[in-house]
Scaffold this active site. Structure first.
Site, PDB file in Angstrom:
ATOM      1  N   ASP A   1     -15.020 -14.757   9.460  1.00 60.94           N
ATOM      2  CA  ASP A   1     -13.600 -14.494   9.225  1.00 60.94           C
ATOM      3  C   ASP A   1     -12.962 -14.063  10.545  1.00 60.94           C
ATOM      4  O   ASP A   1     -13.019 -12.898  10.922  1.00 60.94           O
ATOM      5  CB  ASP A   1     -13.470 -13.408   8.142  1.00 60.94           C
ATOM      6  CG  ASP A   1     -12.019 -13.034   7.860  1.00 60.94           C
ATOM      7  OD1 ASP A   1     -11.139 -13.455   8.629  1.00 60.94           O
ATOM      8  OD2 ASP A   1     -11.784 -12.300   6.880  1.00 60.94           O
TER       9      ASP A   1
ATOM     10  N   TYR B   1     -13.289  -6.225   5.637  1.00 62.15           N
ATOM     11  CA  TYR B   1     -12.015  -6.535   4.976  1.00 62.15           C
ATOM     12  C   TYR B   1     -11.771  -8.036   5.089  1.00 62.15           C
ATOM     13  O   TYR B   1     -11.834  -8.599   6.186  1.00 62.15           O
ATOM     14  CB  TYR B   1     -10.846  -5.758   5.598  1.00 62.15           C
ATOM     15  CG  TYR B   1      -9.540  -6.138   4.943  1.00 62.15           C
ATOM     16  CD1 TYR B   1      -9.199  -5.613   3.701  1.00 62.15           C
ATOM     17  CD2 TYR B   1      -8.672  -7.079   5.514  1.00 62.15           C
ATOM     18  CE1 TYR B   1      -8.022  -5.993   3.053  1.00 62.15           C
ATOM     19  CE2 TYR B   1      -7.503  -7.459   4.884  1.00 62.15           C
ATOM     20  CZ  TYR B   1      -7.178  -6.915   3.657  1.00 62.15           C
ATOM     21  OH  TYR B   1      -6.032  -7.303   3.019  1.00 62.15           O
TER      22      TYR B   1
ATOM     23  N   TYR C   1       0.793  -1.232   0.000  1.00 61.14           N
ATOM     24  CA  TYR C   1       0.000   0.000   0.000  1.00 61.14           C
ATOM     25  C   TYR C   1       0.827   1.284   0.000  1.00 61.14           C
ATOM     26  O   TYR C   1       0.519   2.228   0.717  1.00 61.14           O
ATOM     27  CB  TYR C   1      -0.981   0.008   1.192  1.00 61.14           C
ATOM     28  CG  TYR C   1      -1.816  -1.233   1.275  1.00 61.14           C
ATOM     29  CD1 TYR C   1      -2.732  -1.537   0.262  1.00 61.14           C
ATOM     30  CD2 TYR C   1      -1.676  -2.119   2.333  1.00 61.14           C
ATOM     31  CE1 TYR C   1      -3.499  -2.688   0.325  1.00 61.14           C
ATOM     32  CE2 TYR C   1      -2.438  -3.277   2.389  1.00 61.14           C
ATOM     33  CZ  TYR C   1      -3.343  -3.553   1.383  1.00 61.14           C
ATOM     34  OH  TYR C   1      -4.088  -4.689   1.448  1.00 61.14           O
TER      35      TYR C   1
ATOM     36  N   LYS D   1      -3.387 -14.975  10.651  1.00 63.36           N
ATOM     37  CA  LYS D   1      -2.630 -14.018  11.463  1.00 63.36           C
ATOM     38  C   LYS D   1      -1.952 -14.638  12.697  1.00 63.36           C
ATOM     39  O   LYS D   1      -0.837 -15.086  12.579  1.00 63.36           O
ATOM     40  CB  LYS D   1      -3.513 -12.836  11.830  1.00 63.36           C
ATOM     41  CG  LYS D   1      -3.769 -11.940  10.615  1.00 63.36           C
ATOM     42  CD  LYS D   1      -4.198 -10.526  10.988  1.00 63.36           C
ATOM     43  CE  LYS D   1      -4.054  -9.585   9.827  1.00 63.36           C
ATOM     44  NZ  LYS D   1      -5.236  -9.457   8.979  1.00 63.36           N
TER      45      LYS D   1
HETATM   46  C1  PLP Z   1      -5.499  -9.686   7.505  1.00 63.76           C
HETATM   47  C2  PLP Z   1      -6.847 -10.195   7.217  1.00 63.76           C
HETATM   48  C3  PLP Z   1      -7.097 -11.011   6.093  1.00 63.76           C
HETATM   49  C4  PLP Z   1      -6.038 -11.340   5.070  1.00 63.76           C
HETATM   50  O1  PLP Z   1      -5.003 -12.121   5.578  1.00 63.76           O
HETATM   51  P1  PLP Z   1      -3.607 -12.178   4.791  1.00 63.76           P
HETATM   52  O2  PLP Z   1      -2.799 -13.166   5.569  1.00 63.76           O
HETATM   53  O3  PLP Z   1      -3.047 -10.789   4.811  1.00 63.76           O
HETATM   54  O4  PLP Z   1      -3.890 -12.635   3.416  1.00 63.76           O
HETATM   55  C5  PLP Z   1      -8.389 -11.479   5.911  1.00 63.76           C
HETATM   56  N1  PLP Z   1      -9.376 -11.175   6.773  1.00 63.76           N
HETATM   57  C6  PLP Z   1      -9.172 -10.404   7.858  1.00 63.76           C
HETATM   58  C7  PLP Z   1     -10.306 -10.122   8.794  1.00 63.76           C
HETATM   59  C8  PLP Z   1      -7.907  -9.869   8.123  1.00 63.76           C
HETATM   60  O5  PLP Z   1      -7.723  -9.070   9.182  1.00 63.76           O
END
Ligand code: PLP
Length: 447
Positions: free
Chosen positions: A264, A163, A30, A293
């Protein structure tokens, strides 16, 4: 073939040489490639400290994009990697399996909400979202195929301000404005968007908040394969904490209208919000869950998509007879070994106490900043503290000031937030908040 022999003595290069090459040739996330935001050269990291080549040691408020739980260079996590590497670092997952992956999947099934009994290991958060969406689409394909029906459930519903990652399927369920949908409009999957939740965590619930969402389910359920949402915390969308009843209603609507629920938990999993998984705030189980993560304690890239027996069975008895995905580094042994060690540490360290201590301290130190003229809102949930400003930050300037103040905090837009490693102590946390307090009074840090 190399065009020329790569230089062997990189160690003799000065920091300035390295940074100059980085600036000219290395993409960073970014930021412009031709006029990038500055990068700081890191030599090492230890505990909650990131040590720069220029000599400064910074207290980490970011957990390396929310992934580090137990600090950097942790002896037990290091040992898990070394031990695994003496056996093997990686073997293909097609036709082969190994104890580290099996143990990890067993832990994930045990720890996550009830009903998630099948685990798909993959490379990154974005990929785990791709996998989740593909699972949902293939599930309905199999159902239609078995019943000899026309397939209609091919779209997703989500909420604005979300996101879910940067790959194409994931991008198609990110917020349409901040996710830059217009650039990729012609190739992006077209999905449905409900307004973002507005009633905040801790506020009084009112069912008005899910009115439009309910309407969208009613109107489009024949087309909907799945509904996807970040549970309780919209992270990249601005660290917005919403009411658990919203999530509860999502589960009810998915049941009522026969739509799969994808949650997610990539940012919220493993204790961050004060529950092991944020779903627990609403006492729900999704049909599909994404983890990433913090899964390896911030050591390596690894993600997992969990699903129910029903989804796995339906896909496996469909036209293809199997799920159509298989990354090269699926079930990577090093990543699984360090994930197992990180999960063990979570319990050894009593993560609930760690998160509670951070939350109490943030409540005491960060919430009073609400009275600052530049501050629109200050909020805390678990180990996450966020200051929403009235003006956007000047990233290059504010970043430099934070480094001068001995902390690593990287704000974006109007948001200055911290999400420190769980091992941070009170004094270090105070230093982080003091640094924020100082920059809030500095005009040049804002646009
Ligand atoms: C960071 C994140 C992603 C993407 O994960 P990457 O390992 O960067 O591909 C997807 N969903 C959420 C909620 C996130 O915080």
């Amino acid at each position: 073939m190399y065009k020329k022999q790569p230089e062997i003595h990189t160690a003799t290069k000065t920091s300035n040489d390295l940074l100059q090459f980085d600036k000219e040739h290395v993409w960073h996330p970014y930021t412009s490639m031709t006029s990038p935001l500055p990068s700081y050269l890191v030599e090492s990291a230890n505990g909650v400290h990131i040590n720069l080549a220029s000599g400064e040691s910074l207290i980490d408020g970011m957990s390396s994009w929310w992934s580090v739980l137990h600090g950097y260079n942790h002896p037990k996590l290091n040992a898990a990697l070394v031990e695994q590497s003496t056996k093997m670092s990686h073997v293909m997952f097609g036709g082969l399996t190994h104890p580290s992956a099996i143990t990890l999947c067993e832990k994930l099934i045990d720890l996550t909400p009830q009903g998630l009994n099948k685990v798909f290991l993959c490379d990154s958060g974005s990929v785990s979202v791709e996998v989740a969406m593909k699972m949902a689409l293939q599930y309905w394909h199999s159902k239609a195929h078995q019943a000899n029906n026309v397939l209609t459930k091919t779209k997703l519903l989500t909420v604005k301000n979300g996101y879910h990652g940067d790959t194409f399927a994931a991008m198609s369920v990110c917020d349409p404005v901040t996710g830059m949908h217009q650039i990729f409009e012609q190739v992006l999957m077209q999905n449905y968007f409900a307004p973002a939740p507005t009633i905040k965590f801790g506020e009084q619930w009112h069912s008005d908040d899910t009115k439009e969402l309910t309407q969208l389910f009613k109107q489009h359920h024949h087309e909907l394969a799945a509904f996807i949402i970040e549970p309780i915390v919209q992270g990249t969308g601005g660290m917005r904490f919403y009411h658990p009843h919203y999530l509860k209603t999502c589960r009810q609507l998915c049941d009522q209208y026969d739509v799969l629920l994808i949650v997610d938990e990539i940012a919220t999993g493993f204790g961050r919000t004060g529950k092991l998984f944020a779903c627990e705030w609403a006492d729900i189980s999704p049909d599909i869950m994404c983890l990433g993560k913090t899964l390896t304690g911030g050591y390596m890239t690894l993600a997992a998509t969990l699903c129910t027996n029903d989804i796995a069975n339906t896909i496996s008895t469909g036209e293809a007879g199997c799920f159509m995905h298989g990354p090269t580094f699926m079930g990577n042994a090093l990543a699984c070994a360090v994930a197992n060690a990180s999960i063990d540490l979570l319990f050894e360290n009593n993560w609930q106490d760690q998160v509670q201590t951070i939350e109490n301290k943030l409540n005491a130190l960060l919430l009073p900043l609400k009275t600052y003229s530049r501050v629109k809102d200050a909020r805390v949930l678990g180990s996450i503290g966020a200051i929403e400003c009235l003006q956007a930050v000047n990233v290059a300037v504010i970043q430099k000031r934070f480094v001068e103040l001995g902390v690593w905090i990287r704000p974006f837009g109007t948001l200055i937030y911290i999400i420190p490693p769980l091992i941070i102590n009170t004094e270090q946390l105070t230093t982080l908040v003091n640094a924020i307090t100082i920059v809030l009074d500095e005009d040049e840090c804002f646009i």
